[in-house]
Design a protein around this motif. Structure first.
Motif, PDB file in Angstrom:
ATOM      1  N   PRO A 113     -19.842   3.261   9.141  1.00 24.94           N
ATOM      2  CA  PRO A 113     -18.581   4.009   9.229  1.00 24.94           C
ATOM      3  C   PRO A 113     -17.352   3.117   9.300  1.00 24.94           C
ATOM      4  N   GLN A 114     -17.470   1.954   9.955  1.00 23.10           N
ATOM      5  CA  GLN A 114     -16.324   1.048  10.075  1.00 23.10           C
ATOM      6  C   GLN A 114     -15.804   0.633   8.699  1.00 23.10           C
ATOM      7  N   SER A 115     -16.736   0.311   7.795  1.00 18.33           N
ATOM      8  CA  SER A 115     -16.316  -0.094   6.454  1.00 18.33           C
ATOM      9  C   SER A 115     -15.722   1.092   5.700  1.00 18.33           C
ATOM     10  N   GLY A 116     -16.232   2.294   5.951  1.00 17.90           N
ATOM     11  CA  GLY A 116     -15.676   3.489   5.326  1.00 17.90           C
ATOM     12  C   GLY A 116     -14.257   3.758   5.780  1.00 17.90           C
ATOM     13  N   PHE A 117     -14.007   3.536   7.070  1.00 12.36           N
ATOM     14  CA  PHE A 117     -12.656   3.709   7.620  1.00 12.36           C
ATOM     15  C   PHE A 117     -11.697   2.731   6.943  1.00 12.36           C
ATOM     16  N   ALA A 118     -12.115   1.459   6.855  1.00 15.57           N
ATOM     17  CA  ALA A 118     -11.250   0.422   6.269  1.00 15.57           C
ATOM     18  C   ALA A 118     -10.983   0.686   4.792  1.00 15.57           C
ATOM     19  N   CYS A 119     -12.012   1.108   4.058  1.00 16.02           N
ATOM     20  CA  CYS A 119     -11.845   1.384   2.627  1.00 16.02           C
ATOM     21  C   CYS A 119     -10.894   2.555   2.390  1.00 16.02           C
ATOM     22  N   MET A 120     -11.060   3.615   3.142  1.00 17.11           N
ATOM     23  CA  MET A 120     -10.188   4.787   2.978  1.00 17.11           C
ATOM     24  C   MET A 120      -8.753   4.465   3.387  1.00 17.11           C
ATOM     25  N   GLN A 121      -8.625   3.718   4.454  1.00 14.00           N
ATOM     26  CA  GLN A 121      -7.296   3.301   4.913  1.00 14.00           C
ATOM     27  C   GLN A 121      -6.587   2.503   3.812  1.00 14.00           C
ATOM     28  N   ASP A 122      -7.314   1.604   3.178  1.00  9.92           N
ATOM     29  CA  ASP A 122      -6.750   0.782   2.106  1.00  9.92           C
ATOM     30  C   ASP A 122      -6.369   1.631   0.894  1.00  9.92           C
ATOM     31  N   LEU A 123      -7.203   2.584   0.536  1.00 11.83           N
ATOM     32  CA  LEU A 123      -6.904   3.477  -0.589  1.00 11.83           C
ATOM     33  C   LEU A 123      -5.641   4.294  -0.333  1.00 11.83           C
ATOM     34  N   LEU A 124      -5.528   4.827   0.868  1.00 14.84           N
ATOM     35  CA  LEU A 124      -4.377   5.670   1.205  1.00 14.84           C
ATOM     36  C   LEU A 124      -3.077   4.869   1.218  1.00 14.84           C
ATOM     37  N   GLU A 125      -3.174   3.612   1.595  1.00 13.14           N
ATOM     38  CA  GLU A 125      -1.977   2.775   1.616  1.00 13.14           C
ATOM     39  C   GLU A 125      -1.556   2.341   0.217  1.00 13.14           C
ATOM     40  N   GLU A 126      -2.537   2.092  -0.648  1.00 14.52           N
ATOM     41  CA  GLU A 126      -2.221   1.566  -1.977  1.00 14.52           C
ATOM     42  C   GLU A 126      -1.902   2.662  -2.995  1.00 14.52           C
ATOM     43  N   ASP A 127      -2.633   3.777  -2.952  1.00 14.26           N
ATOM     44  CA  ASP A 127      -2.463   4.815  -3.974  1.00 14.26           C
ATOM     45  C   ASP A 127      -2.690   6.181  -3.340  1.00 14.26           C
TER      46      ASP A 127
END
Length: 347
Positions: A235-249
């Motif tokens: 889940p930690q990696s899922g949180f980081a990936c989604m956070q990055d997606l929301l910030e970039e696009d």
């Protein structure tokens, strides 16, 4: 039923005397490879006698007599950190034990870190700890698999690899991922992101990403690498990936997360951003882990029948162990999409 005499060591001869058969017949009943030569009635007499006397076969003696380890191995190609968070591992072990407990075999569990595969496989085989092995979550960069295949040791992959001469049992990950993304397309979503279940060295991550691409291509949508992130099982990696997606696009309207475990972190990141699924972002997962239906919101996901996969892999391995020739066999298990509340029609 008579009380079992706990002070006396029960022998195979005691079982034979009670069942009214020879000691050789008892040995044949206990031996997986020789069971077909015994009638069902005789076999049941021996089993009833074993149960009544509480007889426990001497596995070590059996192994020496038959030159067999009387064990199969489950080898996991992940570190203990990931194994501890694997929600499917109890189901996989349960599925294997469902098959193994009906034989006189035991199950040995081993794990191996990346780069150590050759050493671990060689140790298990040369020390004759196992008669065959099941490899869970195989990696494309596993150099030990080629040596394993050359040793002609019965082995079954729970997963799919493109370049290996080993038998396998797996879900059709590519078709299942395409089905999941197709569900989002049917709901009019066109900007669909993807978070993989693991690094691209894992075959399941490759296959699920290909399924995502297939669905987009069929719908006439150009694949956009900027909408893809690579998670790491948890889940930690899922949180980081989604956070990055929301910030970039922030303009995508849906996301395919190729693991429910990873999706739990992604859902948390959506909430942390002040957004809601599916009102602001539709989410489809993959695996249908036991608590996917209790997520907030309940997660739409691809059902992965872990116990069924494990049973199929174990039965295939036992067939390979009994076979006089090496036969490469591949079995694919079908999946289904479980639609819950994490996706919605885009208007």
């Amino acid at each position: 039923m008579e009380e079992k005499n706990l002070d006396k060591t029960i022998t195979a001869q005691d079982v034979a005397d009670l069942a009214g058969v020879s000691r050789t017949t008892v040995s044949f009943v206990l031996n997986v490879e020789k069971r077909e030569s015994i009638s069902e009635g005789t076999r049941q007499k021996v089993i009833d006698a074993i149960d009544q006397l509480g007889y426990v076969p001497n596995i070590t003696a059996q192994a020496l007599a038959s030159r067999s380890a009387k064990a199969i191995g489950l080898v996991m190609t992940r570190s203990p950190r990931y194994i501890a968070s694997d929600t499917f591992l109890p189901q996989i072990i349960g599925g294997l034990l469902d098959v193994v407990k009906k034989t006189n075999l035991s199950l040995l569990v081993e794990w191996v870190e990346a780069g150590e595969q050759i050493t671990v496989y060689r140790k298990l085989i040369q020390a004759k700890h196992i008669d065959g092995m099941i490899l869970l979550t195989p990696r494309e960069d596993d150099r030990g698999l080629k040596e394993l295949a050359s040793l002609e040791v019965p082995a079954v992959l729970m997963g799919t690899l493109t370049e290996t001469n080993l038998s396998s049992v797996d879900l059709d990950n590519r078709a299942a991922a395409k089905m999941a993304v197709g569900h989002l397309l049917e709901q009019n979503h066109r900007r669909i992101a993807c978070i993989t279940n693991a690094g691209i060295s894992f075959s399941s991550a490759q296959e699920r990403l290909l399924g995502y691409k297939d669905a987009l291509e069929e719908a006439g949508i150009v694949y956009d690498q900027k909408l893809v992130r690579y998670a790491d099982f948890d889940p930690q990696s899922g949180f980081a990936c989604m956070q990055d997606l929301l910030e970039e696009d922030p303009d995508f309207t849906a996301v395919f997360v190729a693991s429910d475990n990873v999706a739990m972190g992604a859902l948390s990141a959506i909430r942390a951003k002040g957004l809601q699924a599916p009102a602001d972002l539709s989410v489809v997962g993959f695996d249908d882990i036991p608590w996917a239906k209790f997520a907030s919101p309940p997660l739409t996901t691809v059902h992965l029948p872990a116990q069924k996969l494990a049973k199929a892999a174990c039965l295939l391995l036992l067939d390979l162990i009994k076979s006089d020739t090496v036969q490469i066999r591949h079995q694919r298990i079908e999946s289904e999409l479980i639609v819950r509340d994490s996706t919605a029609q885009l208007v």
